[in-house]
Motif scaffolding. Sequence first.
Motif, PDB file in Angstrom:
ATOM      1  N   VAL A 168       0.837  -1.210   0.000  1.00  0.00           N
ATOM      2  CA  VAL A 168       0.000   0.000   0.000  1.00  0.00           C
ATOM      3  C   VAL A 168       0.869   1.256   0.000  1.00  0.00           C
ATOM      4  N   LYS A 169       2.019   1.211   0.645  1.00  0.00           N
ATOM      5  CA  LYS A 169       2.909   2.375   0.603  1.00  0.00           C
ATOM      6  C   LYS A 169       3.466   2.577  -0.803  1.00  0.00           C
ATOM      7  N   LEU A 170       3.794   1.489  -1.477  1.00  0.00           N
ATOM      8  CA  LEU A 170       4.268   1.592  -2.854  1.00  0.00           C
ATOM      9  C   LEU A 170       3.171   2.138  -3.753  1.00  0.00           C
ATOM     10  N   ALA A 171       1.943   1.664  -3.565  1.00  0.00           N
ATOM     11  CA  ALA A 171       0.815   2.168  -4.353  1.00  0.00           C
ATOM     12  C   ALA A 171       0.581   3.648  -4.078  1.00  0.00           C
ATOM     13  N   ALA A 172       0.699   4.062  -2.813  1.00  0.00           N
ATOM     14  CA  ALA A 172       0.528   5.473  -2.472  1.00  0.00           C
ATOM     15  C   ALA A 172       1.617   6.324  -3.118  1.00  0.00           C
ATOM     16  N   LEU A 173       2.845   5.806  -3.156  1.00  0.00           N
ATOM     17  CA  LEU A 173       3.944   6.527  -3.810  1.00  0.00           C
ATOM     18  C   LEU A 173       3.668   6.691  -5.299  1.00  0.00           C
ATOM     19  N   VAL A 174       3.203   5.633  -5.935  1.00  0.00           N
ATOM     20  CA  VAL A 174       2.860   5.707  -7.362  1.00  0.00           C
ATOM     21  C   VAL A 174       1.790   6.778  -7.585  1.00  0.00           C
ATOM     22  N   PHE A 175       0.804   6.820  -6.697  1.00  0.00           N
ATOM     23  CA  PHE A 175      -0.298   7.777  -6.853  1.00  0.00           C
ATOM     24  C   PHE A 175       0.189   9.218  -6.741  1.00  0.00           C
ATOM     25  N   VAL A 176       0.987   9.522  -5.716  1.00  0.00           N
ATOM     26  CA  VAL A 176       1.377  10.925  -5.501  1.00  0.00           C
ATOM     27  C   VAL A 176       2.462  11.379  -6.472  1.00  0.00           C
ATOM     28  N   THR A 177       3.097  10.460  -7.193  1.00  0.00           N
ATOM     29  CA  THR A 177       4.138  10.841  -8.161  1.00  0.00           C
ATOM     30  C   THR A 177       3.705  10.565  -9.596  1.00  0.00           C
ATOM     31  N   ARG A 178       2.415  10.341  -9.810  1.00  0.00           N
ATOM     32  CA  ARG A 178       1.930   9.920 -11.129  1.00  0.00           C
ATOM     33  C   ARG A 178       2.148  10.977 -12.215  1.00  0.00           C
ATOM     34  N   HIS A 179       2.260  12.250 -11.844  1.00  0.00           N
ATOM     35  CA  HIS A 179       2.424  13.311 -12.845  1.00  0.00           C
ATOM     36  C   HIS A 179       3.878  13.688 -13.074  1.00  0.00           C
ATOM     37  N   MET A 180       4.802  13.040 -12.395  1.00  0.00           N
ATOM     38  CA  MET A 180       6.220  13.348 -12.603  1.00  0.00           C
ATOM     39  C   MET A 180       6.679  12.749 -13.926  1.00  0.00           C
ATOM     40  N   GLU A 181       7.347  13.564 -14.738  1.00  0.00           N
ATOM     41  CA  GLU A 181       7.817  13.086 -16.036  1.00  0.00           C
ATOM     42  C   GLU A 181       9.258  12.585 -15.962  1.00  0.00           C
ATOM     43  N   ARG A 182      10.090  13.304 -15.255  1.00  0.00           N
ATOM     44  CA  ARG A 182      11.482  12.874 -15.090  1.00  0.00           C
ATOM     45  C   ARG A 182      11.623  12.179 -13.740  1.00  0.00           C
ATOM     46  N   ARG A 183      12.266  11.033 -13.723  1.00  0.00           N
ATOM     47  CA  ARG A 183      12.371  10.247 -12.499  1.00  0.00           C
ATOM     48  C   ARG A 183      13.833   9.903 -12.226  1.00  0.00           C
ATOM     49  N   PHE A 184      14.386  10.600 -11.267  1.00  0.00           N
ATOM     50  CA  PHE A 184      15.740  10.314 -10.810  1.00  0.00           C
ATOM     51  C   PHE A 184      15.668   9.407  -9.591  1.00  0.00           C
ATOM     52  N   THR A 185      16.578   8.473  -9.510  1.00  0.00           N
ATOM     53  CA  THR A 185      16.563   7.506  -8.414  1.00  0.00           C
ATOM     54  C   THR A 185      16.578   8.187  -7.057  1.00  0.00           C
ATOM     55  N   ARG A 186      17.390   9.236  -6.920  1.00  0.00           N
ATOM     56  CA  ARG A 186      17.470   9.939  -5.634  1.00  0.00           C
ATOM     57  C   ARG A 186      16.119  10.556  -5.268  1.00  0.00           C
ATOM     58  N   ASP A 187      15.385  11.051  -6.264  1.00  0.00           N
ATOM     59  CA  ASP A 187      14.052  11.590  -5.994  1.00  0.00           C
ATOM     60  C   ASP A 187      13.124  10.496  -5.485  1.00  0.00           C
ATOM     61  N   GLY A 188      13.253   9.300  -6.051  1.00  0.00           N
ATOM     62  CA  GLY A 188      12.435   8.182  -5.598  1.00  0.00           C
ATOM     63  C   GLY A 188      12.733   7.816  -4.156  1.00  0.00           C
ATOM     64  N   VAL A 189      14.014   7.903  -3.790  1.00  0.00           N
ATOM     65  CA  VAL A 189      14.395   7.628  -2.406  1.00  0.00           C
ATOM     66  C   VAL A 189      13.776   8.658  -1.465  1.00  0.00           C
ATOM     67  N   VAL A 190      13.887   9.948  -1.831  1.00  0.00           N
ATOM     68  CA  VAL A 190      13.351  11.018  -0.972  1.00  0.00           C
ATOM     69  C   VAL A 190      11.835  10.915  -0.852  1.00  0.00           C
ATOM     70  N   LEU A 191      11.139  10.746  -1.967  1.00  0.00           N
ATOM     71  CA  LEU A 191       9.682  10.690  -1.934  1.00  0.00           C
ATOM     72  C   LEU A 191       9.194   9.385  -1.300  1.00  0.00           C
ATOM     73  N   GLY A 192       9.899   8.291  -1.547  1.00  0.00           N
ATOM     74  CA  GLY A 192       9.535   7.033  -0.898  1.00  0.00           C
ATOM     75  C   GLY A 192       9.683   7.124   0.606  1.00  0.00           C
ATOM     76  N   ALA A 193      10.798   7.712   1.053  1.00  0.00           N
ATOM     77  CA  ALA A 193      10.997   7.899   2.490  1.00  0.00           C
ATOM     78  C   ALA A 193       9.904   8.777   3.074  1.00  0.00           C
TER      79      ALA A 193
END
Length: 302
Positions: free
Chosen positions: A106-131
């Motif tokens: 559910v946390k992964l699904a929530a992350l997908v939902f709140v970042t659905r409009h991001m076009e560029r995806r940097f790994t570090r951004d995924g770490v920050v937003l996932g955290a």
Amino acid sequence: MKPKLWRRIFVIGLLLWTATVAVTAWTGNSNLVPTVVLFGSFLVPVTFVVWAYGRGRSPGVTVERLFMAFVVGGILGVLGASLLESWLVHPSITMYVLVGLIEEGVKLAALVFVTRHMERRFTRDGVVLGATVGFGFAAFESAGYAFNALFSADGLSLAQLVETEVLRGILTPVGHGLWTAITGGALFAAGGRLASARVVLTYLGVSALHALWDSMTAIAIAITLVLTGQPWQFRELRIGMVPHVTDWQVHVFTIVNWAGLIVISLVALVWLWRIVASTRREPQIRPNNHGNERVPPTAPDA
């Protein structure tokens, strides 16, 4: 963002929370209890989100998106986990495995939902937003645990509430925020593709760490019995009795339990470190002319 802002937030928040606890205990004013619960539950998660935010990110990680990840992502995660666990989880040998799969899912699904409009995806951004999603989940979950700890057989117990918040605050940095930071990094490294092998394997691995963490008390009890159990204790267990334990067994249990939690935390921290280290191969984030923002060499997010 001002350097070391996270330290100021933590110190000021800790002082305010301590003052609130002291005034509540002195006056017996139950109207202050919600403040104790909220301050104690959100202080450490918010501090770590601010710390992570200042560690390097692209312009796609805005304050608005961070707020959405913490509040919306955290609440969606808690609600989703509550529903699924009430339907699927029952006392059994697989209970902790299901809890790990559900909560990390559910946390992964929530992350997908709140970042659905991001076009560029940097790994570090995924770490920050996932955290951030993970810490939001932890904050709302801790508030629930603290609220339940308030009630005892002798009435309201401020001491139990404070003990619960202190313990959960200490463990928060190596719990939900850390696990979802790992899955967030894997998700963004895969370009947001949930079905990629990397994301699926990371999700399963993090769920396993979560399950081990939750079941560590039971594992520690079993190991303690194997190492120090007496024949009469096993006889009582076979007939459904809870055997008396010795002081030495209590010490062994405590050591094994905390050692297990430390090992699980170290595995997760090394895993996250390897993900962050891999971001060196991505386009570097550099300061812009204003000195307070960071932009990649390529065009920023739309």
